[in-house]
Design an enzyme around this catalytic site. Structure first.
Site, PDB file in Angstrom:
ATOM      1  CD  GLU A 192      64.197  32.377  49.862  1.00  0.00           C
ATOM      2  OE1 GLU A 192      64.605  33.839  49.926  1.00  0.00           O
ATOM      3  OE2 GLU A 192      64.362  31.674  49.645  1.00  0.00           O
ATOM      4  CG  HIS A 201      80.244  28.060  45.447  1.00  0.00           C
ATOM      5  ND1 HIS A 201      80.276  27.257  46.097  1.00  0.00           N
ATOM      6  CD2 HIS A 201      79.857  29.411  45.486  1.00  0.00           C
ATOM      7  CE1 HIS A 201      79.301  28.090  46.967  1.00  0.00           C
ATOM      8  NE2 HIS A 201      79.219  29.677  46.165  1.00  0.00           N
ATOM      9  CB  SER A 207      72.763  24.959  49.477  1.00  0.00           C
ATOM     10  OG  SER A 207      73.033  25.358  50.793  1.00  0.00           O
ATOM     11  CB  THR A 226      76.285  20.680  42.261  1.00  0.00           C
ATOM     12  OG1 THR A 226      77.709  19.994  41.762  1.00  0.00           O
ATOM     13  CG2 THR A 226      74.835  20.108  41.325  1.00  0.00           C
ATOM     14  CG  ASN A 280      70.368  38.013  52.424  1.00  0.00           C
ATOM     15  OD1 ASN A 280      71.422  36.787  52.153  1.00  0.00           O
ATOM     16  ND2 ASN A 280      68.918  37.876  51.888  1.00  0.00           N
ATOM     17  CB  SER A 310      78.828  32.142  50.238  1.00  0.00           C
ATOM     18  OG  SER A 310      77.708  31.641  48.956  1.00  0.00           O
TER      19      SER A 310
HETATM   20  I1  8IG Z   1      73.321  34.806  50.498  1.00  0.00           I
HETATM   21  O1  8IG Z   1      67.558  35.249  51.018  1.00  0.00           O
HETATM   22  C1  8IG Z   1      71.162  34.136  50.369  1.00  0.00           C
HETATM   23  N1  8IG Z   1      71.101  32.548  50.148  1.00  0.00           N
HETATM   24  N2  8IG Z   1      66.947  31.273  49.655  1.00  0.00           N
HETATM   25  N3  8IG Z   1      66.888  33.151  50.809  1.00  0.00           N
HETATM   26  C2  8IG Z   1      67.599  31.807  49.895  1.00  0.00           C
HETATM   27  N4  8IG Z   1      68.415  31.846  49.846  1.00  0.00           N
HETATM   28  C3  8IG Z   1      69.473  33.093  49.671  1.00  0.00           C
HETATM   29  C4  8IG Z   1      69.788  33.937  50.787  1.00  0.00           C
HETATM   30  C5  8IG Z   1      67.601  34.192  50.696  1.00  0.00           C
HETATM   31  N5  8IG Z   1      70.840  34.571  50.682  1.00  0.00           N
END
Ligand code: 8IG
Length: 278
Positions: free
Chosen positions: A199, A77, A218, A99, A241, A45
């Site tokens: 989380e 994607h 991933s 995947t 984020n 992403s």
């Molecule tokens: I974009 O805050 C993305 N992928 N585990 N936690 C997890 N995966 C993410 C996050 C996140 N933001």
């Protein structure tokens, strides 16, 4: 019956993942006209635009035309494999069909792209993702280098008594090279959770306590498979984020997508300049 319901080679537990990767590599060579690829990239992403910037596209193949690949479950994607000729004459294979472990297709499917890339000749694997940041100084849109990982999926792409050394899994040479391109790049330890839920704040504090700086879903499993295949790994996260509870605002998937969209031109250009030097 829809094509996604068609039999998949990894549905057969007796299938040999290395053999499926070898056949996939043959098909990639045939379909792209490029016998050997030198570098492979998985663009997560926010990183997709890099495919257009790193060089001249030689061929684009729908991933599902190649043995073992699945169509991506995540909107945004791109389900293609792309062969790109770099300005330095090297060939890059861009994997646009990741995947995720949370899709429950098994770890073999998760790491098939990496294994097919290795079987195609790639010696360097560049893994990128969008992820949550634990360091408060990372604002959304910040790219960071992955220095190491903690795998909390309780899974491994290695099968049987296969012992692979993961010291310096995320190549110091490649991290230094990335910092030559952009000295402001920070780095951190990537913690892979299963997902697909984000989380809880308590889980983020746990990740921080055990030495994590980045949370994602991933890259750790893919990096292990790349190292097993003898590849040199560069990992980069786009912090889209702050991880749950690090900022007072709750997480929104729309904001995550938007942070990726606005950072995309900048980080894609950065990645293109790094790839040029690999
Ligand atoms: I974009 O805050 C993305 N992928 N585990 N936690 C997890 N995966 C993410 C996050 C996140 N933001």
């Amino acid at each position: 019956m829809a094509s996604e319901d068609a039999a998949h080679p990894f549905d057969d537990p007796t299938a040999d993942p290395a053999e499926i990767a070898r056949i996939a590599a043959e098909q990639i060579a045939e379909r792209t006209g490029v016998e050997n690829h030198d570098i492979a990239l998985t663009l997560g992403s926010g990183w997709g635009k890099a495919a257009d910037l790193i060089g001249e596209t030689v061929a684009v193949v729908p991933a599902t035309d190649i043995l073992g690949f699945r169509s991506p479950a995540v909107p945004g994607h791109v389900g293609t494999l792309r062969s790109v000729r770099l300005p330095n004459g090297k060939h890059a294979l861009v994997l646009g069909a990741r995947t995720h472990f949370y899709e429950d297709h098994g770890v073999r499917s998760v790491v098939h792209g990496v294994r097919a890339a290795a079987a195609s000749g790639a010696k360097v694997m560049i893994l990128t993702n969008g992820a949550g940041g634990i360091k408060q100084t990372w604002s959304p849109g910040t790219p960071v280098l992955i220095s190491d990982h903690i795998n909390l999926t309780a899974a491994s792409p290695l099968e049987g008594a296969t012992f692979v050394d993961l010291t310096d899994l995320y190549s110091k040479r490649l991290r230094d090279l990335a910092r030559d391109v952009d000295p402001s790049l920070d780095e951190g330890v990537y913690v892979q959770f299963r997902g697909p839920h984000y989380e809880t704040p308590a889980e983020v504090q746990f990740a921080k306590t055990i030495g994590g700086h980045i949370v994602g879903m991933s890259t750790a499993l893919e990096a292990i498979a790349a190292r097993q295949a003898g590849m040199e790994v560069l990992g980069m996260s786009l912090i889209t984020n702050l991880a749950a509870g690090i900022s007072p605002q709750p997480l929104s998937h729309e904001e995550v997508i938007e942070a990726g969209r606005s950072a995309e031109p900048v980080i894609s250009d950065l990645l293109a300049r790094i790839v040029e030097r690999v």
